[in-house]
Design an enzyme around this catalytic site. Sequence first.
Site: not given
Length: 845
Positions: A491, A112
């Site tokens: 219950s 680069e």
Amino acid sequence: MAEEQAETSFSVKLRREATGFAGAIRRALSKRRFRWPLYFLGLMLAAIIAFWFIFLRDLPSAESLLDYEPALPTFVRDVNGEPVQSFAREQRVELAFEEYPPVLIRAFLAAEDRTFFTHGGLDYTGLAGAVIDYISKMGSGERARGGSTITQQVAKNLLLDDEYSVTRKIREAVLAYRIESVLTKEQILELYLNQIFLGRNAYGVQAASRAYFDKDVSELEAHEAAFLAALPRAPANYNPNRFPERALARRNWVLDQMLSNDWLTTEQHRAAHAQPLGTTRAGRPITDNVNGYYMEEVRRILIDRFGEDAEDGPFGIYSGGLWVRTSYDPQMQASAEESFRNGLMRVDAGRAWEGPIATIPMDDGEWQSHLASANLWVGYEDWRVAVVLSKDGGSARIGFADGETGTMPSGTAGIARRGGGTAWSTMQPGDIITVRPIGGDSYAFAKQPSMSGGMVVEAVQTGRVYAMQGGFSQGLEAFNRATQAERQPGSSIKPFVYAAALENGMTPASIVVDGPFCVYQSASLGTKCFRNSGGGAAGPQTLRWGLENSRNLMTVRTASETGMDNVIEMISRANIGDYEPYLAFSLGAGDTTVLRMTNAFGMLANHGRDVGPSLIDYVQDRHGDVIYPANWEACEGCNADDWDGGPMPRPPVPGRRVMEAVTAFQIVHILEGVIQRGTATILRDLDRPMFGKTGTTTGPTNVWFVGGTPDIVAGVYLGYDEQNRSIGGGAGGTLAAPIWKQFMRETMEGRPVLPFRAPEGVRMVRVDRRTGRRVFGAWPSDSPQTAIIWEAFRAESEPTRTIRRDVMARRPVRRERQVSQEQQTVETTVPSNDSEFLQSEGGIY
């Protein structure tokens, strides 16, 4: 003559001669040698203003890079501190410059910007070439080659857009020059390597290293570093799966550049050149995500508190780089998933198929794309999600999201479908189903359960949620029934009804009539009569017996005598729900979630102190500072290697008192009887101190079991998503409790057997289990059906011994007799009072 006499007209313009500075300027402008330079200066000033307006007016400040923080994913750790999940739109791991190996840095510089450490932000030679290339391609539609330095790429990627224009290029160059004056070369390169996109959703070189090679950057070899350096220009063009030759050529070009810059020796270059690409087939995430209902609930909590992205604040979960410590326990979660799914499969066996998971269009030929977009997965054994492509004779052709295809014999899909027909006869192309492999490319139809439910596992003392399952598979159904499904607990609400009774004067030995109970509601509603689930009535019984056997008539009578205002106030304090003072709510008619019920039972085992359920222990920002909870403080000395002789750390007791400690222990002590001889005897062979309560709603439409040990509680419910749909035969003790049992057997193996410890103020008294009367001269046995038990009473509430003269007069007089020395030894081993018995049993807690 006439012409001579004609008038001649003319005009005269008078101008006052200027004096002073203005006059000097005017005289100077009348001369060319002064006028043209001034025009040039004015033109230059206008050009500078135009340049600023076009290129510099809104250019970001390079100084902002000093505090720049790239978007980082959120990482979630489990109860052991191990990373188990990441929440990320961009897979990225931020490293310091020193953590990048030299070979990788040289590879990127070679590819680069080989003059990076010598230029001032711009490579003028490369820039000139890019300008010439741009001019030559003007009007052709082709994109000119780039001439950007790494500094320019940082400027473009971090501060500017990606517009292809001369204007952006000039802005980029100016900003690059500014960046070079603010940051060091190492800082610029660090930013670049941390933010560059390299394909496979990997941002930054470390994430790319994991995605392509399943390695950290410190482990990369030269040929691998060169491949990563080949990607920034166009990651898609060098995809190693689609274009392996192109990717290999580009990698080798980077190696050649490294050799020409003397960053590789000839031998190293030759060896690297000979290596294959060596990339993995598919990219792996930074962590092997566990996914599932637990992690989705963590994600929801984080989004509610911090938001998603940087626009929502500095701690967005997809950008803030958070570290989240949770109480997720991998072993318990795996046990919960397996137990719950096995239970669903067991309960759902033989029931009709409800239909396909979903249906996708088939007319456009893009079935794979549609199926992949549905993002469906199972996570159960080797099951897979497939779409029916076609049916022909005795088999169907099916496809998977990865593009693979297979066949499914019709004989594996003969199960009945709800509404009529069979799964095979009603199945159509485009239907998404679940299948399991049976050999080669053949798959059998696999019916996902139509019933669902939820399960939660929580720590008693801290409220930390260890495991959570909100359905059969979170990949098939995102709705989390553990936290979002409001269902009637049946219950399982009764312990809190009896807790209200205990706090309002009753005892476990109080007698309550198990008989008909009717209530006049109003002129329009008439009289409401309650009944036991199995019918019948047992007459006067102890409060303990009523709760152990889940008697509806005793419960509503107890609630009526206690006062429904007191009952619903107790239920509200336990954070189960806020209900109206109607007797039906004492039987579990109000809605709640399995998370709230599990936490309420944890409160019972925690001596009435509610700490609240929590999935997240604490959250740290990217710098390690704790940002949640707001009042979090480190426990000084808790992690010391050795004891220094000083006082031990004493963290504050968490939570709030919502029930008297004695009451909570009494309820737990009674609920131990539910397992020993009540509605959950299926759990008795686990052979350790446990408490729990079953729950079954009318229909039944939901079945529950909630309970635990002194340190862990778990809750399970099963039911259809259609709330009024009956699940058929069965109850909480036969459908939900087996799931709970499998989980507890796997989880508690190897753990110490802990007793429930009584708080201060509890009196343990021997009573007759059926009458509640105090017993003297006899002792409880090990049998669950023992007639004599130890009962927990509040001080001064235990049954007293009544001394009556007529009874004492009829008692025989004890006569002394001579016994041998051997007989005396035997008799002295028999406890003569409660104190001796307690000592012989090691104490009662």
